[in-house]
Design a protein around this motif. Structure first.
Motif, PDB file in Angstrom:
ATOM      1  N   PHE A  10       0.847  -1.201   0.000  1.00 25.61           N
ATOM      2  CA  PHE A  10       0.000   0.000   0.000  1.00 25.61           C
ATOM      3  C   PHE A  10       0.879   1.246   0.000  1.00 25.61           C
ATOM      4  O   PHE A  10       0.654   2.186  -0.744  1.00 25.61           O
ATOM      5  CB  PHE A  10      -0.922  -0.007   1.230  1.00 25.61           C
ATOM      6  CG  PHE A  10      -1.881   1.140   1.265  1.00 25.61           C
ATOM      7  CD1 PHE A  10      -3.145   1.037   0.700  1.00 25.61           C
ATOM      8  CD2 PHE A  10      -1.532   2.355   1.865  1.00 25.61           C
ATOM      9  CE1 PHE A  10      -4.043   2.105   0.725  1.00 25.61           C
ATOM     10  CE2 PHE A  10      -2.415   3.416   1.897  1.00 25.61           C
ATOM     11  CZ  PHE A  10      -3.676   3.289   1.330  1.00 25.61           C
ATOM     12  N   ARG A  11       1.932   1.230   0.848  1.00 31.69           N
ATOM     13  CA  ARG A  11       2.856   2.366   0.930  1.00 31.69           C
ATOM     14  C   ARG A  11       3.541   2.595  -0.419  1.00 31.69           C
ATOM     15  O   ARG A  11       3.653   3.719  -0.888  1.00 31.69           O
ATOM     16  CB  ARG A  11       3.889   2.112   2.033  1.00 31.69           C
ATOM     17  CG  ARG A  11       4.517   3.371   2.590  1.00 31.69           C
ATOM     18  CD  ARG A  11       5.368   3.120   3.838  1.00 31.69           C
ATOM     19  NE  ARG A  11       4.630   2.421   4.889  1.00 31.69           N
ATOM     20  CZ  ARG A  11       4.890   1.190   5.309  1.00 31.69           C
ATOM     21  NH1 ARG A  11       5.881   0.494   4.789  1.00 31.69           N
ATOM     22  NH2 ARG A  11       4.180   0.643   6.254  1.00 31.69           N
ATOM     23  N   SER A  14       1.178   4.120  -2.817  1.00 27.65           N
ATOM     24  CA  SER A  14       0.860   5.512  -2.456  1.00 27.65           C
ATOM     25  C   SER A  14       1.963   6.477  -2.875  1.00 27.65           C
ATOM     26  O   SER A  14       1.738   7.680  -2.950  1.00 27.65           O
ATOM     27  CB  SER A  14       0.589   5.637  -0.957  1.00 27.65           C
ATOM     28  OG  SER A  14       1.791   5.484  -0.239  1.00 27.65           O
ATOM     29  N   GLN A  15       3.158   5.944  -3.149  1.00 28.94           N
ATOM     30  CA  GLN A  15       4.262   6.816  -3.549  1.00 28.94           C
ATOM     31  C   GLN A  15       4.381   6.970  -5.061  1.00 28.94           C
ATOM     32  O   GLN A  15       5.220   7.731  -5.546  1.00 28.94           O
ATOM     33  CB  GLN A  15       5.575   6.290  -2.945  1.00 28.94           C
ATOM     34  CG  GLN A  15       5.610   6.525  -1.439  1.00 28.94           C
ATOM     35  CD  GLN A  15       6.635   5.677  -0.718  1.00 28.94           C
ATOM     36  OE1 GLN A  15       7.258   4.804  -1.286  1.00 28.94           O
ATOM     37  NE2 GLN A  15       6.797   5.941   0.572  1.00 28.94           N
ATOM     38  N   ASP A  17       3.789   8.404  -8.548  1.00 31.06           N
ATOM     39  CA  ASP A  17       3.347   9.696  -9.070  1.00 31.06           C
ATOM     40  C   ASP A  17       3.701   9.692 -10.557  1.00 31.06           C
ATOM     41  O   ASP A  17       4.743  10.169 -10.967  1.00 31.06           O
ATOM     42  CB  ASP A  17       4.059  10.833  -8.324  1.00 31.06           C
ATOM     43  CG  ASP A  17       3.375  12.175  -8.597  1.00 31.06           C
ATOM     44  OD1 ASP A  17       2.498  12.227  -9.478  1.00 31.06           O
ATOM     45  OD2 ASP A  17       3.735  13.156  -7.928  1.00 31.06           O
ATOM     46  N   ARG A 114      -1.843   9.269  -9.601  1.00 26.79           N
ATOM     47  CA  ARG A 114      -1.670   8.322  -8.491  1.00 26.79           C
ATOM     48  C   ARG A 114      -2.751   7.251  -8.514  1.00 26.79           C
ATOM     49  O   ARG A 114      -3.869   7.508  -8.933  1.00 26.79           O
ATOM     50  CB  ARG A 114      -1.773   9.062  -7.156  1.00 26.79           C
ATOM     51  CG  ARG A 114      -0.591   9.953  -6.916  1.00 26.79           C
ATOM     52  CD  ARG A 114      -0.718  10.750  -5.640  1.00 26.79           C
ATOM     53  NE  ARG A 114       0.275  11.795  -5.669  1.00 26.79           N
ATOM     54  CZ  ARG A 114       0.095  12.981  -6.226  1.00 26.79           C
ATOM     55  NH1 ARG A 114      -1.046  13.280  -6.792  1.00 26.79           N
ATOM     56  NH2 ARG A 114       1.064  13.878  -6.218  1.00 26.79           N
ATOM     57  N   TYR A 116      -5.787   5.138  -7.180  1.00 33.40           N
ATOM     58  CA  TYR A 116      -6.916   5.519  -6.328  1.00 33.40           C
ATOM     59  C   TYR A 116      -7.004   4.503  -5.184  1.00 33.40           C
ATOM     60  O   TYR A 116      -7.457   3.382  -5.363  1.00 33.40           O
ATOM     61  CB  TYR A 116      -8.197   5.541  -7.162  1.00 33.40           C
ATOM     62  CG  TYR A 116      -9.425   5.909  -6.370  1.00 33.40           C
ATOM     63  CD1 TYR A 116      -9.529   7.162  -5.752  1.00 33.40           C
ATOM     64  CD2 TYR A 116     -10.487   5.022  -6.241  1.00 33.40           C
ATOM     65  CE1 TYR A 116     -10.657   7.499  -5.017  1.00 33.40           C
ATOM     66  CE2 TYR A 116     -11.619   5.356  -5.520  1.00 33.40           C
ATOM     67  CZ  TYR A 116     -11.694   6.595  -4.909  1.00 33.40           C
ATOM     68  OH  TYR A 116     -12.804   6.936  -4.176  1.00 33.40           O
ATOM     69  N   LEU A 117      -6.525   4.909  -4.007  1.00 35.54           N
ATOM     70  CA  LEU A 117      -6.368   3.979  -2.879  1.00 35.54           C
ATOM     71  C   LEU A 117      -7.359   4.192  -1.740  1.00 35.54           C
ATOM     72  O   LEU A 117      -7.419   3.382  -0.820  1.00 35.54           O
ATOM     73  CB  LEU A 117      -4.933   4.104  -2.315  1.00 35.54           C
ATOM     74  CG  LEU A 117      -3.796   3.756  -3.274  1.00 35.54           C
ATOM     75  CD1 LEU A 117      -2.454   4.121  -2.656  1.00 35.54           C
ATOM     76  CD2 LEU A 117      -3.830   2.284  -3.646  1.00 35.54           C
ATOM     77  N   ILE A 121      -8.070   1.917   2.344  1.00 31.76           N
ATOM     78  CA  ILE A 121      -7.489   2.350   3.618  1.00 31.76           C
ATOM     79  C   ILE A 121      -7.864   1.422   4.792  1.00 31.76           C
ATOM     80  O   ILE A 121      -7.011   1.108   5.600  1.00 31.76           O
ATOM     81  CB  ILE A 121      -7.825   3.834   3.911  1.00 31.76           C
ATOM     82  CG1 ILE A 121      -7.049   4.715   2.925  1.00 31.76           C
ATOM     83  CG2 ILE A 121      -7.491   4.203   5.353  1.00 31.76           C
ATOM     84  CD1 ILE A 121      -7.405   6.188   2.971  1.00 31.76           C
TER      85      ILE A 121
END
Length: 187
Positions: A10-11, A14-15, A17, A114, A116-117, A121
């Motif tokens: 997940f991390r 999320s990074q 770009d 990015r 779509y997370l 969550i």
């Protein structure tokens, strides 16, 4: 193949770009007739994703190429036989990932810099704790809750019922008022 989404993964997501990352989310149907609908729904989402990429400036052949890893899944019977409650698929040029999720996701296509997370969550907020104060005329109760558990906690020294609680709050607010009242002739 479908992966499990870990906190580390997940991390990493999320990074990202990128210029154009495509996110495809949909509910899964682990059992029953709906299972047959999943590849059809996914194919429809791919069509929507292609249109979205083209609208964002990608040429059609590039858009198709980016989504190709997912097109192969449409006819993969064994892939659809092992579904979870939800599915999240992400791709950008040169990278594609598909994750099974243990709860239903909204059917959605998002294209942007990015992944779509937001709906994922809850998966990584495993250690979140929160408290619930239940007030009723009969009593005051405190519960501590985590993702899958709820436990009642003791409240030593707290008011036993609603009337006592109201009196306690009034008493506290009067104390506060007295301690915070401005003093005359300050400097």
């Amino acid at each position: 193949n479908m992966e499990t989404l870990t906190a580390a993964e997940f991390r990493r997501l999320s990074q990202i770009d990128d210029q154009l990352c495509v996110s495809l989310l949909m509910p899964g149907y682990p059992t029953g007739r709906e299972t047959n609908q999943s590849p059809i729904r996914f194919k429809n989402l791919l069509g929507e994703a292609e249109k979205t990429l083209v609208a964002r400036g990608r040429r059609t052949p590039e858009a198709r190429e980016q989504l190709e890893p997912f097109r192969e899944l449409v006819d993969d019977v064994s892939f659809w036989a092992h579904q979870q409650e939800g599915m999240a698929a992400y791709c950008r040029p040169g990278e594609a990932s598909v994750y099974g999720v243990p709860f239903p996701l909204p059917e959605r296509v998002v294209a942007g810099p990015r992944p779509y997370l937001v709906p994922l969550i809850p998966l990584v907020s495993e250690n979140v704790r929160f408290y619930l104060l239940a007030l009723s005329p009969k009593g005051v109760r405190l519960f501590e809750a985590a993702r899958h558990t709820v436990a009642e906690r003791e409240l030593p020294g707290w008011p036993e019922n609603f009337e006592e609680l109201v009196a306690y709050i009034e008493e506290q607010s009067q104390l506060q008022f007295h301690t915070e009242a401005p003093t005359a002739g300050g400097g």
